[in-house]
Design a protein around this motif. Sequence first.
Motif, PDB file in Angstrom:
ATOM      1  N   LEU A 186      -6.074  -7.495   4.787  1.00  0.00           N
ATOM      2  CA  LEU A 186      -5.249  -6.134   4.258  1.00  0.00           C
ATOM      3  C   LEU A 186      -4.227  -5.755   4.799  1.00  0.00           C
ATOM      4  O   LEU A 186      -3.329  -5.052   4.487  1.00  0.00           O
ATOM      5  CB  LEU A 186      -6.482  -5.107   4.708  1.00  0.00           C
ATOM      6  CG  LEU A 186      -7.950  -5.066   3.745  1.00  0.00           C
ATOM      7  CD1 LEU A 186      -8.616  -3.809   4.395  1.00  0.00           C
ATOM      8  CD2 LEU A 186      -7.653  -4.874   2.274  1.00  0.00           C
ATOM      9  N   ARG A 187      -3.860  -6.098   6.372  1.00  0.00           N
ATOM     10  CA  ARG A 187      -2.901  -5.948   6.957  1.00  0.00           C
ATOM     11  C   ARG A 187      -1.718  -6.551   6.427  1.00  0.00           C
ATOM     12  O   ARG A 187      -0.673  -6.027   6.203  1.00  0.00           O
ATOM     13  CB  ARG A 187      -3.059  -6.444   8.501  1.00  0.00           C
ATOM     14  CG  ARG A 187      -1.885  -6.101   9.424  1.00  0.00           C
ATOM     15  CD  ARG A 187      -2.293  -6.599  10.941  1.00  0.00           C
ATOM     16  NE  ARG A 187      -2.864  -7.696  10.842  1.00  0.00           N
ATOM     17  CZ  ARG A 187      -2.231  -8.901  10.944  1.00  0.00           C
ATOM     18  NH1 ARG A 187      -0.828  -8.844  11.274  1.00  0.00           N
ATOM     19  NH2 ARG A 187      -3.022 -10.199  11.412  1.00  0.00           N
TER      20      ARG A 187
ATOM     21  N   THR B 280      -9.441  -1.057   0.633  1.00  0.00           N
ATOM     22  CA  THR B 280      -9.954  -0.843   1.920  1.00  0.00           C
ATOM     23  C   THR B 280     -11.667  -0.642   1.864  1.00  0.00           C
ATOM     24  O   THR B 280     -12.452  -1.159   2.641  1.00  0.00           O
ATOM     25  CB  THR B 280      -9.396   0.378   2.607  1.00  0.00           C
ATOM     26  OG1 THR B 280      -8.142   0.440   2.613  1.00  0.00           O
ATOM     27  CG2 THR B 280      -9.953   0.716   3.995  1.00  0.00           C
TER      28      THR B 280
ATOM     29  N   GLY C 241       0.696  -1.274  -0.097  1.00  0.00           N
ATOM     30  CA  GLY C 241       0.091   0.097  -0.057  1.00  0.00           C
ATOM     31  C   GLY C 241       0.831   1.274   0.123  1.00  0.00           C
ATOM     32  O   GLY C 241       0.305   2.330  -0.373  1.00  0.00           O
TER      33      GLY C 241
ATOM     34  N   LEU D  16      -9.799  -8.231   7.301  1.00  0.00           N
ATOM     35  CA  LEU D  16      -8.758  -7.109   7.805  1.00  0.00           C
ATOM     36  C   LEU D  16      -7.270  -7.874   8.142  1.00  0.00           C
ATOM     37  O   LEU D  16      -6.499  -6.854   7.764  1.00  0.00           O
ATOM     38  CB  LEU D  16      -9.264  -6.451   9.144  1.00  0.00           C
ATOM     39  CG  LEU D  16     -10.572  -5.676   9.032  1.00  0.00           C
ATOM     40  CD1 LEU D  16     -10.971  -4.926  10.383  1.00  0.00           C
ATOM     41  CD2 LEU D  16     -10.584  -4.656   7.994  1.00  0.00           C
ATOM     42  N   SER D  17      -7.544  -9.133   8.441  1.00  0.00           N
ATOM     43  CA  SER D  17      -5.875  -9.753   8.349  1.00  0.00           C
ATOM     44  C   SER D  17      -5.456  -9.595   7.155  1.00  0.00           C
ATOM     45  O   SER D  17      -4.222  -9.271   6.974  1.00  0.00           O
ATOM     46  CB  SER D  17      -6.183 -11.171   8.723  1.00  0.00           C
ATOM     47  OG  SER D  17      -6.538 -10.930  10.050  1.00  0.00           O
TER      48      SER D  17
ATOM     49  N   TYR E  31      -0.511  -3.395   4.641  1.00  0.00           N
ATOM     50  CA  TYR E  31       0.179  -2.395   5.790  1.00  0.00           C
ATOM     51  C   TYR E  31       1.402  -2.965   6.060  1.00  0.00           C
ATOM     52  O   TYR E  31       2.234  -3.619   5.714  1.00  0.00           O
ATOM     53  CB  TYR E  31      -0.701  -2.803   7.007  1.00  0.00           C
ATOM     54  CG  TYR E  31      -2.094  -1.957   6.977  1.00  0.00           C
ATOM     55  CD1 TYR E  31      -3.144  -2.133   6.161  1.00  0.00           C
ATOM     56  CD2 TYR E  31      -2.373  -0.852   7.873  1.00  0.00           C
ATOM     57  CE1 TYR E  31      -4.280  -1.855   6.109  1.00  0.00           C
ATOM     58  CE2 TYR E  31      -3.609  -0.213   7.917  1.00  0.00           C
ATOM     59  CZ  TYR E  31      -4.419  -0.581   6.989  1.00  0.00           C
ATOM     60  OH  TYR E  31      -5.754  -0.068   7.112  1.00  0.00           O
TER      61      TYR E  31
ATOM     62  N   PHE F 187      -4.478   0.775  -2.307  1.00  0.00           N
ATOM     63  CA  PHE F 187      -4.757   0.673  -0.692  1.00  0.00           C
ATOM     64  C   PHE F 187      -6.280   1.354  -0.637  1.00  0.00           C
ATOM     65  O   PHE F 187      -7.019   0.634  -0.061  1.00  0.00           O
ATOM     66  CB  PHE F 187      -3.924   1.691  -0.194  1.00  0.00           C
ATOM     67  CG  PHE F 187      -3.881   1.639   1.280  1.00  0.00           C
ATOM     68  CD1 PHE F 187      -3.573   0.692   2.225  1.00  0.00           C
ATOM     69  CD2 PHE F 187      -4.985   2.540   1.901  1.00  0.00           C
ATOM     70  CE1 PHE F 187      -3.498   0.879   3.509  1.00  0.00           C
ATOM     71  CE2 PHE F 187      -4.968   2.614   3.381  1.00  0.00           C
ATOM     72  CZ  PHE F 187      -4.400   1.798   4.022  1.00  0.00           C
TER      73      PHE F 187
END
Lengths: 531, 675
Positions: A436-437, A378, A367, A433-434, A441, A374
């Motif tokens: 995405l992380r 999201t 990202g 979310l995991s 991230y 990104f």
Amino acid sequence: MANFPWLTTVILFPIVASLLIPFIPDKDGKTVRWYSLTVGLIDFAIIVYAFCNGYDLSNPNLQLVESYTWIPQLDLKWSVGVDGLSMPLVVLTGFITTLAIMAAWPVTFKPKLFYFLMLAMYGGQIAVFAVQDMLLFFLVWELELVPVYLILSIWGGKKRLYAATKFILYTAGGSLFILIAALTMAFYGDNVTFDMSAIAAKDYSLNLQLLLYSGFLIAYGVKLPIFPLHTWLPDAHGEATAPAHMLLAGILLKMGGYALLRMNAGMLPDAHAFFAPVLVILGVVNIIYAALTSFAQRNLKRKIAYSSISHMGFVLIGIASFTDLGVSGAMLQMISHGLIGASLFFMVGATYDRTHTLMLDEMGGVGQKMKKVFAMWTTCSMASLALPGMSGFVAELMIFVGFATSDAYSNTFRIIIVSLMAVGVILTPIYLLSMLREMLYGPENKELVEHTKLVDAEPREVFIIACLLIPIIGIGLYPKIVTQVYDSTTHQLTALLRNSVPSLMQEASTASNPYNLISTTAPEVETVVNH
Amino acid sequence: MEQLYQYAWLIPVLPLLGAMLVGIGLISVNKATNNLRQIVAVFIVSIIGTAMVLSFALFWSQIHGHETYGRAIEWASAGDFHLQVGYTIDHLASLMLVIVTTVAFLVMIYTDGYMAHDPGYVRFYAYLSIFSSSMLGLVISPNLVQIYIFWELVGMCSYLLIGFWYDRKAAADACQKAFVTNRVGDFGLLLGMLGLYWATGSFDFAVVGERLEELVTSGALSAGLATLFAVLVFLGPVAKSAQFPLHVWLPDAMEGPTPISALIHAATMVAAGVFLIARIYPILESVPTAMTIIAWTGAFTAFLGASIALTQNDIKKGLAYSTMSQLGYMVMAMGLGSYSAGLFHLMTHAYFKAMLFLCSGSVIHGMEAVVGHNAVLAQDMRLMGGLRKYMPITAGTFLIGNLAICGIPPFAGFWSKDEILGQAFTANPVLWGVGWATAGLTAFYMFRMYFMTFEGEFRGNDEGIRQQLLTSAGVAFGPGAMDAEEGATHGHDESPHESPLTMALPLVLLAVPSFALGWIGRPWANYFEEFIHAPGEIVSEMGIEPFDFQEFAIMAGLSVAIATVGIIVAYLMYRAKKIDPAAIAKKYPALYRLSLNKWYFDEIYYNVFIVGCRRLARQIMEVDYRVVDGAVNLTGLATLLSGEGLKYLETGRAQFYALIVFAAVLGFVLVFSIV
């Protein structure tokens, strides 16, 4: 213009147009893609125009009906028509397929064949939702598999042949049940007919209904997919290209849900009363099982594929809820997932184009260079985890409320099921979310950055996601724009279903309890589960 | 005046439009929008300013006795189910509007200074604006569904803002933790909401409350079930307001930029839990067991937060635990039925805690000039000290906030906290005892913070301490933190400096309510309670229950006494150095470690939930791969074999296949026409 054959036009136009592709002089595929896009846009425009003018929202029955005898010896008719169940899905098909053509912009390998198949799919998919003849339904259901199979096996990943074969075996195996059930229904009784409404009007004995119902359930359970018939989906998705993904997740899965509503619920309501608790339980299994599997997956495509399975569990519960709200929610969930699933898979494709890997362990911090990617990831993930203000939330909420207030089930059953469904609400953000992380991230993955160039999203990609997000957010902000389109039909369907549940019929005659508190003495449906 | 109410929906919609405009700009013309910087800031700040003016106008009109105003449109419907959305302006909503807009306005001004050098400056303003919009939408929601909608939206904003610096691993972990923990709370809220709808057929607060009471008294709904629903709804506030056992996300949320910690994680969003309890008060009244659970949860959280804050060295973490503790007070007040006292503390706390956080941001900003942009160094109080000399405004305002939170008269916190404690004493002396002891701890840790930060000698240039902190951070956070250390650990200045005007001005402005706001809630002239009281309660309570000065003096005296003791102990330990804190830590190592390690909640949750969930997921994936898919592949093998067999039956003639199919169908029909 009232008698113009609109539906036949929207089905045949892309197919006829696709036949012209081989004659277009084109070497690198640039002309063909513009040609296909134009065809897609024109067809979508015709769909929208036809429905705006010729479709009456308050009428729950079939509209824009056309019927021509095709093969009189077989009593095969080309009969098409739409009601509230199919009309929104036809629009969705036009919308998603056009966007998928745009998503296929970078395809350079055999472009002519590719776009030919895309346009053939376009017509075939609409036909599945529009035809009103059982035999014809079976034919288009089968025919639409062929382009998918070819797209999978020619443009897929490394294990594409395995995936494509698995896909065709599963779905064709399922279709066999459709054929047998359809023929049984056609030949049952005094008259032989393939017309859907005539078939639905026949009076089948309960045992036959149950048998037919289970046949359909297997066929459509493969498509939806329902646990344990789902394993073709992750493989097919794992190998497909982005446009094929969008069609698979956006439209093909919806065919299962649509057929469940149209045939299982609409034609065999008595059997539906028996099978409904089974559907509910399978739905809950879908939600939780697929969410957990998705959490454990390390491959991006397979992760999203399992998330699709998880979301389709809500459709099953909605269909089996016996309330207006639940059935309406099931429809909305299909439309909403069509949009959200397509957008997520498009993002997977866009990411893969840049990172050249799908394994989360090989990504990390992407990202930082790709800020638009990104933002789009999201937003799409938020839509998928049912954030309020987006369509998924409304659909899931409707199913939650619809099922919680359903008087067809006992209190204990409802409490257990609603609690388990709500567990899905916790699990969804965990895996999304995991993902995405791990992907976007944190500090950049040095190995990845060394040998790939991470370029931010181009305008075409932003445009496609924006096109998908506008209806997602639009429905989320004001769901009535879509629910009112099919409300009259789902209301009619629910009334039919409720009539077939003995306990509900009695209840209608007795004075209803104040508020929604159902007296616990009323006989319940799911005592039948013990059969 | 009516027109004002008709257009009240603009208050949440305006910031949303602002955020959308900036967001579209960022997506389509990124460079140009990013270069606008202060133009965007002025735009967003003026929008929230407009919303603030509207809120004050509504507030003013509510004070002058305007009746509750509500408007709604049909949002979703299916068959005979109809769901409405809209807005309600009553006393509580107008008060919350004023609190949220004023804090948001000041925090946004402050942000200009704090984020001046950040490349994400414009994006930050867009997030701030969208958060304000969601929070304002939350406070004017007329029913449970709409509350739930905005409840999740503020949670999403919190997620985005905690993860604002998304290249930092700690921020990435923290934002996910916050979102998932809050989803656990939302899980309860959703179930409770559905249960209440099932029982009463409505989502409207007043209607649900009324019907629930009717159902419980008539026996149609068992008290146990009613309690269960109420407690499930309460899970929402437990997560959002960081109450035990879902408090673990709040301290980690401090990874976000400090203005966010002030706005979201101190003043507004975390207080939304208390607001929701106030909104569902009519529902809770008919289930006393739920009220008791709420009161004890609050009391325990207050103590838990304070006990952890005692040993924190990170200035923001310390404040975070203090927030948790103060939220515990509010929740306890609500559970005891002190509706007005809980909300009074919400209001005063919003101002003084926002100010304390902004002060800590100012301190960090100053420290970064010396130690560089490294959270491990810039936020650790062991490196600070003597900052009062360099940043007098920050030190002065921090002291005002400190006196307010410790409950020293006549600062704002004294009046609100004392009201809670006073009412707790009449309701349940044990709860009062917990609250009272916590007040002492609060005074101690807040002044410990003040003395370590602003008094004594500046320790920022001590390389020994720096190294020690970096190594311990490296050990604590694992190898991932090594990357962070590579960042600039060397600033450009020898000593910290006072923050620029845009940062100092909000501090000064917030100091005013922190000092004076308590006066509207004096026990002998409680204007606040006159305005905000539980629905259904008689307004002229003061007339029935005359003010007893003696009782007040005893209660207030006890609170002030324990606070003074706390302050004196902190002075002796950290200013006069008469008592060595390390010696006490050595004397009670178990207690010290319990507090330092936050009662081991993170470790327990990690081992039980995270590891457990991962293991379960992996096992299910294995099952999916080996059993479910394996069975299919086995079927594939079986078909292959039977296909070999069928080869002899297959003649390749279509008519033959048709015959088989037809025979099968005929068989079906025959069988079932007989049945």
